[in-house]
Design a protein around this motif. Structure first.
Motif, PDB file in Angstrom:
ATOM      1  N   GLY A  14       0.937  -1.249   0.024  1.00 46.52           N
ATOM      2  CA  GLY A  14       0.000  -0.070   0.154  1.00 46.52           C
ATOM      3  C   GLY A  14       0.705   1.261   0.004  1.00 46.52           C
ATOM      4  N   LYS A  15       2.070   1.005   0.420  1.00 48.37           N
ATOM      5  CA  LYS A  15       2.877   2.188   0.375  1.00 48.37           C
ATOM      6  C   LYS A  15       4.302   1.761   0.381  1.00 48.37           C
ATOM      7  CE  LYS A  15       3.278   2.867   5.313  1.00 48.37           C
ATOM      8  NZ  LYS A  15       4.735   2.557   6.078  1.00 48.37           N
ATOM      9  N   GLY A  16       5.246   2.953   0.450  1.00 48.38           N
ATOM     10  CA  GLY A  16       6.614   2.623   0.024  1.00 48.38           C
ATOM     11  C   GLY A  16       7.246   2.332   1.317  1.00 48.38           C
ATOM     12  N   GLY A  17       8.471   1.592   1.422  1.00 52.88           N
ATOM     13  CA  GLY A  17       9.188   1.435   2.834  1.00 52.88           C
ATOM     14  C   GLY A  17       8.680   0.229   3.649  1.00 52.88           C
ATOM     15  N   THR A  18       7.855  -0.620   2.970  1.00 49.45           N
ATOM     16  CA  THR A  18       7.452  -1.674   3.676  1.00 49.45           C
ATOM     17  C   THR A  18       8.265  -2.924   3.485  1.00 49.45           C
ATOM     18  OG1 THR A  18       5.950  -2.606   2.102  1.00 49.45           O
ATOM     19  CG2 THR A  18       4.806  -1.178   3.813  1.00 49.45           C
ATOM     20  N   GLY A  19       9.214  -2.754   2.917  1.00 49.56           N
ATOM     21  CA  GLY A  19      10.302  -4.177   2.587  1.00 49.56           C
ATOM     22  C   GLY A  19       9.869  -4.798   1.237  1.00 49.56           C
ATOM     23  N   LYS A  20       9.080  -4.187   0.429  1.00 53.23           N
ATOM     24  CA  LYS A  20       8.791  -4.697  -0.797  1.00 53.23           C
ATOM     25  C   LYS A  20       9.687  -4.971  -1.749  1.00 53.23           C
ATOM     26  CE  LYS A  20       7.023  -1.805  -3.532  1.00 53.23           C
ATOM     27  NZ  LYS A  20       7.794  -1.772  -4.431  1.00 53.23           N
ATOM     28  N   SER A 181      -2.490   3.333  -6.852  1.00 56.83           N
ATOM     29  CA  SER A 181      -2.850   4.239  -8.140  1.00 56.83           C
ATOM     30  C   SER A 181      -3.133   3.364  -9.236  1.00 56.83           C
ATOM     31  CB  SER A 181      -1.740   5.190  -8.294  1.00 56.83           C
ATOM     32  OG  SER A 181      -0.606   4.548  -8.539  1.00 56.83           O
ATOM     33  N   CYS A 182      -3.266   3.868 -10.537  1.00 56.28           N
ATOM     34  CA  CYS A 182      -3.534   3.200 -11.883  1.00 56.28           C
ATOM     35  C   CYS A 182      -1.910   2.386 -11.939  1.00 56.28           C
ATOM     36  CB  CYS A 182      -3.942   3.984 -12.843  1.00 56.28           C
ATOM     37  SG  CYS A 182      -2.953   5.651 -13.031  1.00 56.28           S
ATOM     38  N   MET A 185      -2.336  -1.068 -10.571  1.00 59.87           N
ATOM     39  CA  MET A 185      -2.971  -1.698 -11.427  1.00 59.87           C
ATOM     40  C   MET A 185      -2.273  -2.267 -12.627  1.00 59.87           C
ATOM     41  SD  MET A 185      -6.873  -0.529 -10.759  1.00 59.87           S
ATOM     42  CE  MET A 185      -7.621   0.403  -9.412  1.00 59.87           C
ATOM     43  N   GLU A 186      -1.771  -1.425 -13.341  1.00 62.98           N
ATOM     44  CA  GLU A 186      -1.021  -1.563 -14.461  1.00 62.98           C
ATOM     45  C   GLU A 186       0.085  -2.766 -14.098  1.00 62.98           C
ATOM     46  OE1 GLU A 186      -1.572  -0.783 -17.612  1.00 62.98           O
ATOM     47  OE2 GLU A 186      -0.014  -1.890 -18.514  1.00 62.98           O
ATOM     48  N   ALA A 187       0.699  -2.413 -13.002  1.00 65.43           N
ATOM     49  CA  ALA A 187       1.944  -3.342 -12.667  1.00 65.43           C
ATOM     50  C   ALA A 187       1.442  -4.840 -12.383  1.00 65.43           C
ATOM     51  CB  ALA A 187       2.738  -2.591 -11.602  1.00 65.43           C
ATOM     52  N   THR A 188       0.099  -4.685 -11.768  1.00 64.78           N
ATOM     53  CA  THR A 188      -0.103  -6.051 -11.272  1.00 64.78           C
ATOM     54  C   THR A 188      -1.201  -6.764 -12.298  1.00 64.78           C
ATOM     55  OG1 THR A 188      -1.748  -4.918  -9.740  1.00 64.78           O
ATOM     56  CG2 THR A 188       0.038  -5.473  -8.878  1.00 64.78           C
ATOM     57  N   LYS A 189      -1.767  -6.180 -12.975  1.00 65.13           N
ATOM     58  CA  LYS A 189      -2.949  -6.642 -13.891  1.00 65.13           C
ATOM     59  C   LYS A 189      -3.006  -8.081 -14.523  1.00 65.13           C
ATOM     60  CE  LYS A 189      -2.865  -4.268 -18.014  1.00 65.13           C
ATOM     61  NZ  LYS A 189      -3.284  -2.886 -18.957  1.00 65.13           N
ATOM     62  N   LEU A 210      -6.435  -0.824   1.987  1.00 60.16           N
ATOM     63  CA  LEU A 210      -6.613  -0.163   0.509  1.00 60.16           C
ATOM     64  C   LEU A 210      -6.161  -1.163  -0.629  1.00 60.16           C
ATOM     65  CD1 LEU A 210      -5.716   3.411   1.498  1.00 60.16           C
ATOM     66  CD2 LEU A 210      -8.065   2.388   1.009  1.00 60.16           C
ATOM     67  N   ALA A 211      -4.813  -1.794  -0.330  1.00 59.01           N
ATOM     68  CA  ALA A 211      -4.270  -2.375  -1.389  1.00 59.01           C
ATOM     69  C   ALA A 211      -5.400  -3.874  -1.627  1.00 59.01           C
ATOM     70  CB  ALA A 211      -2.767  -2.992  -1.028  1.00 59.01           C
ATOM     71  N   VAL A 212      -5.820  -4.279  -0.425  1.00 62.39           N
ATOM     72  CA  VAL A 212      -6.855  -5.507  -0.536  1.00 62.39           C
ATOM     73  C   VAL A 212      -7.815  -5.086  -1.436  1.00 62.39           C
ATOM     74  CG1 VAL A 212      -8.324  -6.984   0.648  1.00 62.39           C
ATOM     75  CG2 VAL A 212      -6.145  -6.656   1.325  1.00 62.39           C
TER      76      VAL A 212
END
Ligand code: SF4
Ligand code: SF4
Lengths: 294, 112
Positions: A14-20, A181-182, A185-189, A210-212
């Motif tokens: 959902g946001k940056g800095g979570t260790g993604k 954001s969009c 969506m584009e990255a995961t679709k 929100l991400a869910v």
């Protein structure tokens, strides 16, 4: 090893800095110990997976997007183009049509609806793609040009490059941009499975929910990885249980892990428990997508 | 002279909206007729993209001689506004439309 179907895993948060990015790079390196794997950094506004690898640059290319170019001699000033552009990338100021290339989404609407062909589409550079190799790991990243506001076309072109070049590779990991954001969506679709990375804090929970919602709207199979497990509280865990969301793994919070991360090193080799987590995560994704036939 | 203000409201007492593209309203004062009118810009404000250029288009259609705003237009909007024959004054943040107008009259606003 030949696999029944190439597997596309997107890693988002959902946001940056979570260790993604830590998870993406470590998972890719872990897989590459045995199999060929592609890691794609789709956070084109701030790509940073590359910090973790010293690979050989195998390919580099400029990426273009199509934008309309106004042909004053043909234009009848009918006023259609500014009305059909949803992004206000083309406006009409009296006798002048102005195109804003950075805002353009390359949707072709203005070009196709112009009655006199006064807006032909031409290519414009929007970013640069680089492809690196470190043994069995291919690392692809794209960088959006400064001033360019539309990342979607670059993300989409980067995915096309990967699909073309690495269709034979059994696992591809997409490090998605942060947010809902969009771009996400584009990255995961077209991923087969999405891993949402979160932290067990109130902010983490808020962003995760929100991400869910985004993933549910996209009808994507997804699961959650809890990073820095041990800080904050158990709300994220309760939330997942209530919502029937699988938790793929909980990566413990350790200072040493954080240190290695900020120094840009892969850390799973030094932590058996992290390696174990990666193995669980990978098994889960494979089973979820292939129904256990892998 | 016609003066345009980016504003949170629609009257002389309304505050200047510091944002150009995402301003709530565009307030117009016609110095000849002494008429104060307002144009709602909230539709543009809620657009994810291109608020600056959309607002520039609107301003163009209103044909003011002077624009008074706060933070100043962003890069794309500035490019569009260059095509409009109009003087632009900024830094009217935290002022009401009335105060901003007075400051403009007395030469106390920065022109870009
Ligand atoms: S191609 Fe689409 S986004 Fe680009 S200017 Fe034309 S209508 Fe707008
Ligand atoms: S649609 Fe074509 S003819 Fe009409 S204003 Fe736009 S460029 Fe000119």
């Amino acid at each position: 090893m030949t696999n029944p179907k190439p597997l596309k895993i997107a890693i988002a948060s959902g946001k940056g800095g979570t260790g993604k990015t830590t998870l993406s790079t470590n998972l890719a390196a872990f897989i590459a110990e045995q199999d060929e794997v592609v890691l794609v950094d789709l956070d084109v506004e701030e790509p940073n997976s590359g910090l973790f690898f010293n690979g050989i640059l195998t390919h580099e290319e400029d990426i273009f997007k199509m934008i309309p170019q106004w042909d004053e001699s043909k234009c009848t000033l009918c006023g259609i183009c500014p009305k059909v552009c949803n992004y206000h990338a083309v406006i009409q100021l009296g006798p002048t049509i102005l195109v804003f290339p950075e805002l353009c989404h390359s949707c072709y609407a203005c070009s196709e609806l112009c009655p006199v062909d006064a807006l032909p589409m031409i290519p414009k550079k929007t970013g640069t793609l680089r492809d690196f190799q470190i043994e069995k790991l291919h690392f692809v990243e794209s960088h959006l040009d400064i001033g360019e506001e539309q990342a979607v076309p670059l993300i989409s072109k980067t995915k096309k490059y990967v699909a073309r070049k690495y269709s034979h590779v059994s696992i591809t990991i997409f490090d998605s941009p942060p947010g809902t954001s969009c771009l996400v969506m584009e990255a995961t679709k077209d991923a087969d499975f999405v891993i949402l990375v979160t932290e067990p804090t109130p902010f983490g929970l808020h962003d995760l929910s929100l991400a869910v919602e985004t993933m549910r709207a996209l009808k994507k199979p997804f699961g959650v990885v809890v990073n820095r497990y041990g800080i904050g509280n158990d709300e994220v865990i309760h939330y997942c249980r209530e919502e029937n969301i699988s938790i793929l793994s909980k990566i413990p919070n350790k200072r040493k892990i954080a240190e290695l991360y900020s120094s840009g090193k892969l850390m799973y080799r030094d932590f058996p428990e992290v390696k174990h987590s990666l193995s669980d995560i990978l098994d889960y994704c494979i089973t979820a997508v292939r129904g256990g036939i892998a | 002279m016609k003066i345009a203000f980016t504003s949170e409201g629609t009257s002389w007492d309304s505050l200047i909206d510091p944002r150009f593209g995402r301003t709530e309203n565009i307030v117009l004062f016609d110095e000849e007729s002494k008429e104060l009118t307002a144009v709602d810009n909230s539709a543009v404000k809620n657009d994810a993209h291109g608020a600056g250029t959309a607002t520039a288009q609107k301003i163009f259609e209103l044909k003011p001689d002077v624009l008074i705003t706060g933070n100043g237009p962003g890069e794309n909007a500035a490019k569009a506004l260059k095509h409009i024959k109009m003087r632009i004054f900024v830094d009217a943040n935290d002022l009401t439309v009335q105060q901003a107008y007075n400051n403009y009259k007395s030469g106390n606003l920065r022109e870009v």
